[in-house]
Design a protein around this motif. Structure first.
Motif, PDB file in Angstrom:
ATOM      1  N   LEU A  36       0.993  -1.115  -0.045  1.00  0.00           N
ATOM      2  CA  LEU A  36      -0.201   0.006  -0.019  1.00  0.00           C
ATOM      3  C   LEU A  36       0.862   1.307   0.070  1.00  0.00           C
ATOM      4  N   ILE A  37       1.991   1.180   0.833  1.00  0.00           N
ATOM      5  CA  ILE A  37       2.734   2.428   0.746  1.00  0.00           C
ATOM      6  C   ILE A  37       3.509   2.590  -0.519  1.00  0.00           C
ATOM      7  N   ALA A  38       3.910   1.368  -1.014  1.00  0.00           N
ATOM      8  CA  ALA A  38       4.732   1.601  -2.481  1.00  0.00           C
ATOM      9  C   ALA A  38       3.704   2.023  -3.254  1.00  0.00           C
ATOM     10  N   VAL A  39       2.746   1.548  -3.325  1.00  0.00           N
ATOM     11  CA  VAL A  39       1.682   1.917  -4.596  1.00  0.00           C
ATOM     12  C   VAL A  39       1.305   3.327  -4.478  1.00  0.00           C
ATOM     13  N   ILE A  40       1.167   3.743  -3.072  1.00  0.00           N
ATOM     14  CA  ILE A  40       1.131   5.497  -2.735  1.00  0.00           C
ATOM     15  C   ILE A  40       2.166   6.120  -3.293  1.00  0.00           C
ATOM     16  N   GLY A  41       3.233   5.467  -3.170  1.00  0.00           N
ATOM     17  CA  GLY A  41       4.644   6.331  -3.699  1.00  0.00           C
ATOM     18  C   GLY A  41       4.615   6.262  -5.385  1.00  0.00           C
ATOM     19  N   PHE A  42       4.325   5.159  -5.777  1.00  0.00           N
ATOM     20  CA  PHE A  42       4.232   5.105  -7.206  1.00  0.00           C
ATOM     21  C   PHE A  42       3.286   6.181  -7.848  1.00  0.00           C
ATOM     22  N   PHE A  43       2.363   6.464  -7.266  1.00  0.00           N
ATOM     23  CA  PHE A  43       1.211   7.492  -7.698  1.00  0.00           C
ATOM     24  C   PHE A  43       1.629   8.740  -7.580  1.00  0.00           C
ATOM     25  N   ILE A  44       2.229   8.981  -6.308  1.00  0.00           N
ATOM     26  CA  ILE A  44       2.648  10.525  -6.035  1.00  0.00           C
ATOM     27  C   ILE A  44       3.961  10.558  -7.026  1.00  0.00           C
ATOM     28  N   GLY A  45       4.943   9.814  -7.161  1.00  0.00           N
ATOM     29  CA  GLY A  45       5.962   9.812  -8.258  1.00  0.00           C
ATOM     30  C   GLY A  45       5.280  10.174  -9.631  1.00  0.00           C
ATOM     31  N   GLY A  46       4.409   9.552 -10.073  1.00  0.00           N
ATOM     32  CA  GLY A  46       3.943   9.531 -11.419  1.00  0.00           C
ATOM     33  C   GLY A  46       3.271  10.918 -11.727  1.00  0.00           C
ATOM     34  N   LEU A  47       2.414  11.373 -10.531  1.00  0.00           N
ATOM     35  CA  LEU A  47       1.764  12.846 -10.314  1.00  0.00           C
ATOM     36  C   LEU A  47       2.967  14.047 -10.645  1.00  0.00           C
ATOM     37  N   ILE A  48       4.094  13.662  -9.787  1.00  0.00           N
ATOM     38  CA  ILE A  48       5.069  14.791  -9.797  1.00  0.00           C
ATOM     39  C   ILE A  48       5.480  14.697 -11.007  1.00  0.00           C
ATOM     40  N   MET A  49       6.049  13.600 -11.792  1.00  0.00           N
ATOM     41  CA  MET A  49       6.620  13.496 -13.110  1.00  0.00           C
ATOM     42  C   MET A  49       5.910  14.021 -14.049  1.00  0.00           C
ATOM     43  N   THR A  50       4.543  13.887 -14.363  1.00  0.00           N
ATOM     44  CA  THR A  50       3.750  14.214 -15.342  1.00  0.00           C
ATOM     45  C   THR A  50       3.559  15.814 -15.166  1.00  0.00           C
ATOM     46  N   ASN A  51       3.345  16.196 -13.946  1.00  0.00           N
ATOM     47  CA  ASN A  51       2.904  17.809 -13.779  1.00  0.00           C
ATOM     48  C   ASN A  51       4.059  18.695 -13.529  1.00  0.00           C
ATOM     49  N   PHE A  52       5.354  18.336 -13.227  1.00  0.00           N
ATOM     50  CA  PHE A  52       6.349  19.236 -13.010  1.00  0.00           C
ATOM     51  C   PHE A  52       7.594  18.906 -13.572  1.00  0.00           C
ATOM     52  N   ILE A  53       7.793  17.463 -13.718  1.00  0.00           N
ATOM     53  CA  ILE A  53       9.318  17.283 -14.221  1.00  0.00           C
ATOM     54  C   ILE A  53       9.386  17.210 -15.925  1.00  0.00           C
ATOM     55  N   LEU A  54       8.404  16.458 -16.524  1.00  0.00           N
ATOM     56  CA  LEU A  54       8.087  16.461 -17.774  1.00  0.00           C
ATOM     57  C   LEU A  54       7.813  18.013 -18.533  1.00  0.00           C
TER      58      LEU A  54
END
Length: 187
Positions: free
Chosen positions: A163-181
């Protein structure tokens, strides 16, 4: 006679995934691509280079069917089950992607600007793929599993770590999509 193939609806694919998970859990097995690739690397001799791969891979050789199935399934899906219907993206998303330099967002499942053979003649996509691959490899090792393993096997067996890992995956994906890309593809 021509027919259009569409993705399976959730009420078919979801229960099929649950059925496969029930079978795996019944036999005491887990599903995850990273464990399958670990088994493959050990079988190919990586155990001579790194202690991480030193285990009896023959006890885990059933994992190799996952890798083989992913390769065969990907080929079948791309060659025989694909349709030419573009991905239905939000108009705002299309505009934002075009502003970042993506010519035809939604026309293909993954952007040609990064994943086509022609893009490998440019240094930027190569660097992105290498850094992305290293980050995925590090994250998979650090989280003790990949997205498929944690999200499918771990969550279905109620593991807190997953559960912690999946939450981290989603947070990382959101950060990548909205800020880094947007920073990487700023034109």
């Amino acid at each position: 006679m021509e027919f259009i193939l569409n993705p399976w609806p959730w009420y078919i694919s979801g229960p099929l995934i649950a059925f496969v998970m029930a079978i795996l859990l019944y036999f005491g097995k887990t599903f995850g691509m990273s464990s399958s690739l670990k088994t493959m690397c050990s079988a190919l001799g990586a155990n001579k280079i790194s202690d991480f791969f030193k285990f009896n891979w023959k006890d885990q050789r059933w994992n190799l069917t996952i890798v083989l199935g992913a390769i065969i399934g990907g080929f079948i899906a791309s060659q025989y089950l694909s349709n030419d219907i573009p991905t239905d993206l939000n108009p705002t998303t299309i505009t934002e992607l075009q502003q970042m330099g993506f010519e035809n967002p939604g026309a293909t499942l993954v952007p040609n600007e990064i994943f086509s053979l022609e893009s490998l003649t440019s240094i930027k996509p190569i660097i992105l793929l290498i850094i992305g691959g290293l980050l995925v490899g590090f994250g998979t090792r650090y989280a003790s599993g990949c997205t498929s393993g944690h999200a499918i096997t771990g969550l279905s067996s109620l593991q807190k770590q997953s559960l912690i890992a999946v939450i981290g995956f989603f947070i990382g994906g959101l950060i990548m999509t909205n800020f880094i890309l947007p920073l990487i593809f700023k034109t």
